[in-house]
Design a protein around this motif. Structure first.
Motif, short mmCIF file in Angstrom:
data_model
loop_
_atom_site.label_atom_id
_atom_site.label_comp_id
_atom_site.label_asym_id
_atom_site.label_seq_id
_atom_site.Cartn_x
_atom_site.Cartn_y
_atom_site.Cartn_z
N ALA A 42 0.83 -1.21 0.00
CA ALA A 42 0.00 0.00 0.00
C ALA A 42 0.87 1.26 0.00
O ALA A 42 0.58 2.22 -0.73
N VAL A 43 1.94 1.26 0.79
CA VAL A 43 2.84 2.42 0.83
C VAL A 43 3.48 2.64 -0.52
O VAL A 43 3.53 3.77 -1.03
N LEU A 44 3.96 1.57 -1.14
CA LEU A 44 4.57 1.71 -2.47
C LEU A 44 3.55 2.26 -3.46
O LEU A 44 3.89 3.11 -4.29
N GLY A 45 2.33 1.79 -3.37
CA GLY A 45 1.28 2.27 -4.26
C GLY A 45 1.00 3.75 -4.08
O GLY A 45 0.87 4.49 -5.06
N HIS A 46 0.91 4.20 -2.83
CA HIS A 46 0.68 5.63 -2.58
C HIS A 46 1.80 6.47 -3.18
O HIS A 46 1.55 7.48 -3.84
N LEU A 47 3.03 6.06 -2.92
CA LEU A 47 4.17 6.84 -3.42
C LEU A 47 4.25 6.82 -4.94
O LEU A 47 4.61 7.82 -5.56
N GLU A 48 3.87 5.70 -5.53
CA GLU A 48 3.91 5.60 -7.01
C GLU A 48 2.84 6.49 -7.63
O GLU A 48 3.08 7.17 -8.61
N ARG A 49 1.65 6.51 -7.05
CA ARG A 49 0.53 7.29 -7.60
C ARG A 49 0.61 8.77 -7.26
O ARG A 49 0.27 9.61 -8.08
N GLU A 50 1.04 9.07 -6.02
CA GLU A 50 0.90 10.43 -5.52
C GLU A 50 2.21 11.18 -5.34
O GLU A 50 2.21 12.37 -5.03
N GLY A 51 3.33 10.49 -5.51
CA GLY A 51 4.62 11.15 -5.33
C GLY A 51 5.11 11.06 -3.90
O GLY A 51 4.50 10.43 -3.04
N SER A 52 6.19 11.71 -3.64
CA SER A 52 6.88 11.66 -2.35
C SER A 52 5.98 12.12 -1.21
O SER A 52 5.16 13.02 -1.38
N LYS A 53 6.17 11.48 -0.05
CA LYS A 53 5.38 11.79 1.15
C LYS A 53 6.26 11.64 2.38
O LYS A 53 7.28 10.97 2.35
N THR A 54 5.80 12.21 3.49
CA THR A 54 6.44 11.99 4.79
C THR A 54 5.79 10.78 5.45
O THR A 54 4.72 10.33 5.03
N VAL A 55 6.42 10.31 6.52
CA VAL A 55 5.83 9.20 7.28
C VAL A 55 4.45 9.60 7.81
O VAL A 55 3.50 8.81 7.76
N THR A 56 4.34 10.83 8.29
CA THR A 56 3.06 11.31 8.82
C THR A 56 1.98 11.29 7.75
O THR A 56 0.85 10.85 8.00
N GLU A 57 2.31 11.76 6.56
CA GLU A 57 1.33 11.77 5.46
C GLU A 57 0.91 10.35 5.09
O GLU A 57 -0.27 10.08 4.85
N LEU A 76 10.89 -1.08 4.38
CA LEU A 76 11.01 -0.81 2.93
C LEU A 76 12.35 -0.15 2.60
O LEU A 76 12.94 -0.42 1.55
N GLU A 77 12.83 0.69 3.50
CA GLU A 77 14.15 1.29 3.30
C GLU A 77 15.23 0.22 3.37
O GLU A 77 16.15 0.19 2.54
N THR A 78 15.12 -0.69 4.34
CA THR A 78 16.09 -1.78 4.48
C THR A 78 16.11 -2.66 3.24
O THR A 78 17.16 -3.13 2.81
N ALA A 79 14.93 -2.85 2.64
CA ALA A 79 14.83 -3.68 1.43
C ALA A 79 15.30 -2.93 0.18
O ALA A 79 15.33 -3.51 -0.91
N GLY A 80 15.64 -1.66 0.33
CA GLY A 80 16.12 -0.88 -0.81
C GLY A 80 15.01 -0.37 -1.71
O GLY A 80 15.26 0.00 -2.86
N LEU A 81 13.77 -0.31 -1.19
CA LEU A 81 12.64 0.12 -2.00
C LEU A 81 12.26 1.58 -1.79
O LEU A 81 11.57 2.17 -2.63
N LEU A 82 12.71 2.17 -0.69
CA LEU A 82 12.44 3.58 -0.39
C LEU A 82 13.74 4.28 -0.08
O LEU A 82 14.67 3.69 0.47
N LYS A 83 13.75 5.57 -0.39
CA LYS A 83 14.88 6.41 0.02
C LYS A 83 14.31 7.67 0.64
O LYS A 83 13.22 8.13 0.28
N GLY A 84 15.04 8.21 1.58
CA GLY A 84 14.61 9.42 2.26
C GLY A 84 15.52 10.58 1.91
O GLY A 84 16.70 10.41 1.65
N ALA A 85 14.93 11.77 1.92
CA ALA A 85 15.68 13.00 1.69
C ALA A 85 15.14 14.05 2.66
O ALA A 85 13.97 14.00 3.05
#
Length: 146
Positions: A42-57, A76-85
């Motif tokens: 679900a998180v990957l789907g949100h980010l793919e559809r809606e773009g970058s988000k914070t943990v709170t969002e 997801l970060e540990t699995a290499g699927l998310l990156k933070g900035a």
């Protein structure tokens, strides 16, 4: 006494809910989540559809506590699927986005689901039924459009 129009619509709504739930489960079974939980997908789907988000969002979108979402994001970060900035206006916050690995996973997962649907429709439905299904998809799209 024959059923009223509202009874028919109510029965249709109930049947549609059930069949869509079964279809969703079947797609998940056929293609698998490739080791990811429903929350992670679900998180990957949100980010793919809606773009970058914070943990709170993301927590708000999923209706979960921020701490729970933090654990999902960390995995997801540990699995290499998310990156933070760093957030551009608030250095205490992090903006999360998909990595190329995540985009490849999403593309492969989507292709597998569509391939299963394509073959299942071809095998199980006659050409006339395939046309009826195409018309039904158009109606379903109208149900979900604002």
């Amino acid at each position: 006494m024959p059923p009223s129009a509202s009874d028919t619509v109510m029965a249709t709504a109930a049947a549609l809910r059930v069949v869509l739930g079964k279809l969703k489960r079947r797609l998940r079974e056929e293609t698998g989540s490739r080791g990811l939980s429903g929350s992670q997908v679900a998180v990957l789907g949100h980010l793919e559809r809606e773009g970058s988000k914070t943990v709170t969002e993301l927590a708000e979108l999923e209706g979960v506590r921020q701490q729970s979402m933090g654990a999902t994001v960390a995995s997801l970060e540990t699995a290499g699927l998310l990156k933070g900035a760093p957030h551009p206006t608030d250095g205490r916050r992090t903006i999360l986005s998909l990595t190329p690995k995540a985009r490849a996973w999403i593309k492969a997962s989507r292709a597998a689901r569509e391939d299963w649907l394509f073959h299942t429709i071809q095998i199980r439905l006659s050409p006339a039924e395939q046309k009826r299904l195409a018309a039904a998809v158009e109606l379903l799209q109208r149900l979900v459009e604002p």
